[in-house]
Design a protein around this motif. Structure first.
Motif, mmCIF file in Angstrom:
data_model
loop_
_atom_site.group_PDB
_atom_site.id
_atom_site.type_symbol
_atom_site.label_atom_id
_atom_site.label_comp_id
_atom_site.label_asym_id
_atom_site.label_seq_id
_atom_site.Cartn_x
_atom_site.Cartn_y
_atom_site.Cartn_z
ATOM 1 N N UNK A 6 0.839 -1.201 0.000
ATOM 2 C CA UNK A 6 0.000 0.000 0.000
ATOM 3 C C UNK A 6 0.875 1.252 0.000
ATOM 4 N N UNK A 7 1.930 1.246 0.818
ATOM 5 C CA UNK A 7 2.847 2.382 0.867
ATOM 6 C C UNK A 7 3.538 2.580 -0.485
ATOM 7 N N UNK A 8 3.861 1.488 -1.155
ATOM 8 C CA UNK A 8 4.474 1.584 -2.481
ATOM 9 C C UNK A 8 3.535 2.271 -3.472
ATOM 10 N N UNK A 9 2.250 1.906 -3.454
ATOM 11 C CA UNK A 9 1.270 2.553 -4.341
ATOM 12 C C UNK A 9 1.152 4.043 -4.030
ATOM 13 N N UNK A 10 1.175 4.382 -2.757
ATOM 14 C CA UNK A 10 1.097 5.787 -2.352
ATOM 15 C C UNK A 10 2.326 6.548 -2.843
ATOM 16 N N UNK A 11 3.501 5.960 -2.655
ATOM 17 C CA UNK A 11 4.732 6.607 -3.109
ATOM 18 C C UNK A 11 4.759 6.769 -4.627
ATOM 19 N N UNK A 12 4.269 5.767 -5.356
ATOM 20 C CA UNK A 12 4.199 5.879 -6.814
ATOM 21 C C UNK A 12 3.250 6.996 -7.238
ATOM 22 N N UNK A 13 2.118 7.116 -6.567
ATOM 23 C CA UNK A 13 1.177 8.197 -6.869
ATOM 24 C C UNK A 13 1.777 9.564 -6.593
ATOM 25 N N UNK A 14 2.466 9.685 -5.461
ATOM 26 C CA UNK A 14 3.122 10.955 -5.131
ATOM 27 C C UNK A 14 4.212 11.285 -6.140
ATOM 28 N N UNK A 15 4.989 10.279 -6.522
ATOM 29 C CA UNK A 15 6.049 10.499 -7.516
ATOM 30 C C UNK A 15 5.453 10.918 -8.854
ATOM 31 N N UNK A 17 2.658 12.552 -9.264
ATOM 32 C CA UNK A 17 2.179 13.930 -9.102
ATOM 33 C C UNK A 17 3.318 14.923 -9.235
ATOM 34 N N UNK A 18 4.433 14.656 -8.582
ATOM 35 C CA UNK A 18 5.573 15.565 -8.634
ATOM 36 C C UNK A 18 6.205 15.537 -10.028
ATOM 37 N N UNK A 19 6.224 14.382 -10.671
ATOM 38 C CA UNK A 19 6.724 14.294 -12.042
ATOM 39 C C UNK A 19 5.886 15.153 -12.977
ATOM 40 N N UNK A 20 4.579 15.098 -12.824
ATOM 41 C CA UNK A 20 3.690 15.910 -13.652
ATOM 42 C C UNK A 20 3.939 17.396 -13.421
ATOM 43 N N UNK A 21 4.055 17.795 -12.160
ATOM 44 C CA UNK A 21 4.316 19.201 -11.856
ATOM 45 C C UNK A 21 5.663 19.654 -12.424
ATOM 46 N N UNK A 22 6.664 18.797 -12.309
ATOM 47 C CA UNK A 22 7.981 19.129 -12.848
ATOM 48 C C UNK A 22 7.935 19.230 -14.362
ATOM 49 N N UNK A 23 7.216 18.327 -14.988
ATOM 50 C CA UNK A 23 7.045 18.376 -16.440
ATOM 51 C C UNK A 23 6.391 19.682 -16.864
ATOM 52 N N UNK A 24 5.350 20.091 -16.154
ATOM 53 C CA UNK A 24 4.677 21.359 -16.468
ATOM 54 C C UNK A 24 5.632 22.537 -16.303
ATOM 55 N N UNK A 25 6.472 22.490 -15.282
ATOM 56 C CA UNK A 25 7.405 23.586 -15.017
ATOM 57 C C UNK A 25 8.499 23.660 -16.089
ATOM 58 N N UNK A 39 -2.049 11.817 -19.250
ATOM 59 C CA UNK A 39 -3.131 10.855 -18.987
ATOM 60 C C UNK A 39 -2.668 9.654 -18.170
ATOM 61 N N UNK A 40 -1.587 8.964 -18.550
ATOM 62 C CA UNK A 40 -1.157 7.856 -17.690
ATOM 63 C C UNK A 40 -0.691 8.329 -16.313
ATOM 64 N N UNK A 41 -0.050 9.496 -16.265
ATOM 65 C CA UNK A 41 0.371 10.031 -14.965
ATOM 66 C C UNK A 41 -0.842 10.322 -14.081
ATOM 67 N N UNK A 42 -1.894 10.861 -14.670
ATOM 68 C CA UNK A 42 -3.114 11.149 -13.900
ATOM 69 C C UNK A 42 -3.726 9.870 -13.340
ATOM 70 N N UNK A 43 -3.676 8.797 -14.105
ATOM 71 C CA UNK A 43 -4.223 7.528 -13.613
ATOM 72 C C UNK A 43 -3.404 7.005 -12.426
ATOM 73 N N UNK A 44 -2.081 7.126 -12.505
ATOM 74 C CA UNK A 44 -1.226 6.679 -11.400
ATOM 75 C C UNK A 44 -1.462 7.555 -10.171
ATOM 76 N N UNK A 45 -1.597 8.862 -10.380
ATOM 77 C CA UNK A 45 -1.872 9.775 -9.265
ATOM 78 C C UNK A 45 -3.182 9.398 -8.578
ATOM 79 N N UNK A 46 -4.227 9.192 -9.361
ATOM 80 C CA UNK A 46 -5.522 8.844 -8.773
ATOM 81 C C UNK A 46 -5.483 7.512 -8.046
#
Length: 108
Positions: A6-15, A17-25, A39-46
């Motif tokens: 479960x912690x691994x899934x949470x860490x992947x979602x957080x990563x 999210x930060x990857x998406x933000x960094x990409x936007x920046x 789109x795939x990043x959004x699915x992992x985040x959710x």
């Protein structure tokens, strides 16, 4: 109590999210050039949000966990990937956010 998977899934979602933000920046062009990557990043985040909200004792606990993990990852991304150096006001704000997260978790 969450297990390591479960912690691994949470860490992947957080990563994600930060990857998406960094990409936007980092991206200098229009959004439609990177839209397909989001789109795939959004699915992992959710999926990560799903796991963090399902495993917490309350909604607030889930938000605190998600916020602290992504905050630490954002600092790492800021320094290691973007090579930016935040000013004093940004550090004060960051510390206050972390302090608020810890107070809400540990204040009894």
């Amino acid at each position: 109590m969450m297990n390591w998977l479960e912690l691994l899934f949470i860490l992947l979602g957080c990563a994600a999210a930060v990857t998406t933000e960094t990409l936007f920046r980092m991206h200098q062009g229009p959004f439609n050039q990177i839209a397909i990557l989001t789109l795939p990043l959004a699915m992992v985040i959710n999926y990560g949000v799903f796991h963090v909200m399902r495993n917490g004792k309350s909604l607030i606990e889930g938000i605190v966990l998600w916020s602290v993990i992504t905050a630490v990852m954002r600092v790492a991304s800021t320094f290691l990937i973007l090579r930016e150096s935040p000013g004093a006001p940004q550090w004060v704000a960051f510390c206050l956010v972390l302090l608020a997260s810890f107070v809400s978790k540990f204040w009894r």
